[in-house]
Design a protein around this motif. Structure first.
Motif, PDB file in Angstrom:
ATOM      1  N   THR A   1       0.517  -1.290   0.095  1.00 37.20           N
ATOM      2  CA  THR A   1      -0.047  -0.025  -0.258  1.00 37.20           C
ATOM      3  C   THR A   1       1.135   1.254  -0.412  1.00 37.20           C
ATOM      4  O   THR A   1       0.132   2.525  -0.600  1.00 37.20           O
ATOM      5  N   THR A   2       1.907   0.976   0.308  1.00 41.19           N
ATOM      6  CA  THR A   2       3.130   2.015   0.498  1.00 41.19           C
ATOM      7  C   THR A   2       4.551   1.507  -0.244  1.00 41.19           C
ATOM      8  O   THR A   2       4.529   0.951  -0.777  1.00 41.19           O
ATOM      9  N   LEU A   3       4.992   2.936  -0.870  1.00 38.78           N
ATOM     10  CA  LEU A   3       5.768   3.064  -1.893  1.00 38.78           C
ATOM     11  C   LEU A   3       6.960   2.032  -1.053  1.00 38.78           C
ATOM     12  O   LEU A   3       7.782   1.259  -1.307  1.00 38.78           O
TER      13      LEU A   3
ATOM     14  N   GLN B   1       6.601  -0.524   1.451  1.00 41.56           N
ATOM     15  CA  GLN B   1       6.526  -1.847   1.715  1.00 41.56           C
ATOM     16  C   GLN B   1       7.064  -2.849  -0.356  1.00 41.56           C
ATOM     17  O   GLN B   1       6.985  -4.109   0.010  1.00 41.56           O
TER      18      GLN B   1
ATOM     19  N   CYS C   1       8.618  11.546  -4.264  1.00 40.29           N
ATOM     20  CA  CYS C   1       7.931  10.870  -3.024  1.00 40.29           C
ATOM     21  C   CYS C   1       8.834  10.290  -2.184  1.00 40.29           C
ATOM     22  O   CYS C   1       9.760   9.506  -1.970  1.00 40.29           O
TER      23      CYS C   1
ATOM     24  N   TRP D   1       8.471   7.460   1.237  1.00 43.19           N
ATOM     25  CA  TRP D   1       8.970   5.779   1.274  1.00 43.19           C
ATOM     26  C   TRP D   1       6.844   5.956   2.177  1.00 43.19           C
ATOM     27  O   TRP D   1       6.661   4.253   1.522  1.00 43.19           O
ATOM     28  N   ASP D   2       6.578   6.823   2.581  1.00 39.53           N
ATOM     29  CA  ASP D   2       5.178   5.972   3.097  1.00 39.53           C
ATOM     30  C   ASP D   2       4.385   6.567   2.103  1.00 39.53           C
ATOM     31  O   ASP D   2       2.615   7.057   2.104  1.00 39.53           O
ATOM     32  N   HIS D   3       4.891   6.691   1.088  1.00 35.24           N
ATOM     33  CA  HIS D   3       3.492   7.735   0.193  1.00 35.24           C
ATOM     34  C   HIS D   3       2.718   6.736  -0.264  1.00 35.24           C
ATOM     35  O   HIS D   3       3.083   5.383  -0.462  1.00 35.24           O
ATOM     36  N   PRO D   4       1.709   6.609  -0.141  1.00 32.11           N
ATOM     37  CA  PRO D   4       0.335   5.563  -1.300  1.00 32.11           C
ATOM     38  C   PRO D   4       0.260   4.937  -2.273  1.00 32.11           C
ATOM     39  O   PRO D   4       0.842   6.450  -3.001  1.00 32.11           O
TER      40      PRO D   4
END
Length: 80
Positions: A28-30, A32, A59, A61-64
């Motif tokens: 769901t995130t970059l 992951q 972006c 790393w938490d970007h969806p």
């Protein structure tokens, strides 16, 4: 599953053996997504040394992730 388009450069391209690919991911995130790709391609670079862009914008790393995103992982570049 989210379908994303990936582009690899330099060391990541060499390790993956390809310049890009389209993947279906449960991430769901970059961050992951990069973990999944490390397992798939045995990438040796840690996320904290890379830059990442989604749809031509840098972006975190938490970007969806969204279906159809184009993601570029940019390793550090050395040269003169």
């Amino acid at each position: 599953m989210t379908m994303v388009n990936l582009q690899y450069y330099a060391q990541l391209r060499e390790q993956a053996g390809i310049g890009g690919e389209q993947v279906a991911t449960a991430a769901t995130t970059l961050g992951q997504l990069y973990e999944e790709l490390c397992a798939r391609h045995d990438f040796s670079l840690a996320a904290d040394v890379l830059k990442v862009a989604v749809n031509a914008q840098f972006c975190g790393w938490d970007h969806p992730l969204r279906d159809g995103d184009t993601i570029v992982f940019i390793p550090p570049v050395a040269g003169g």
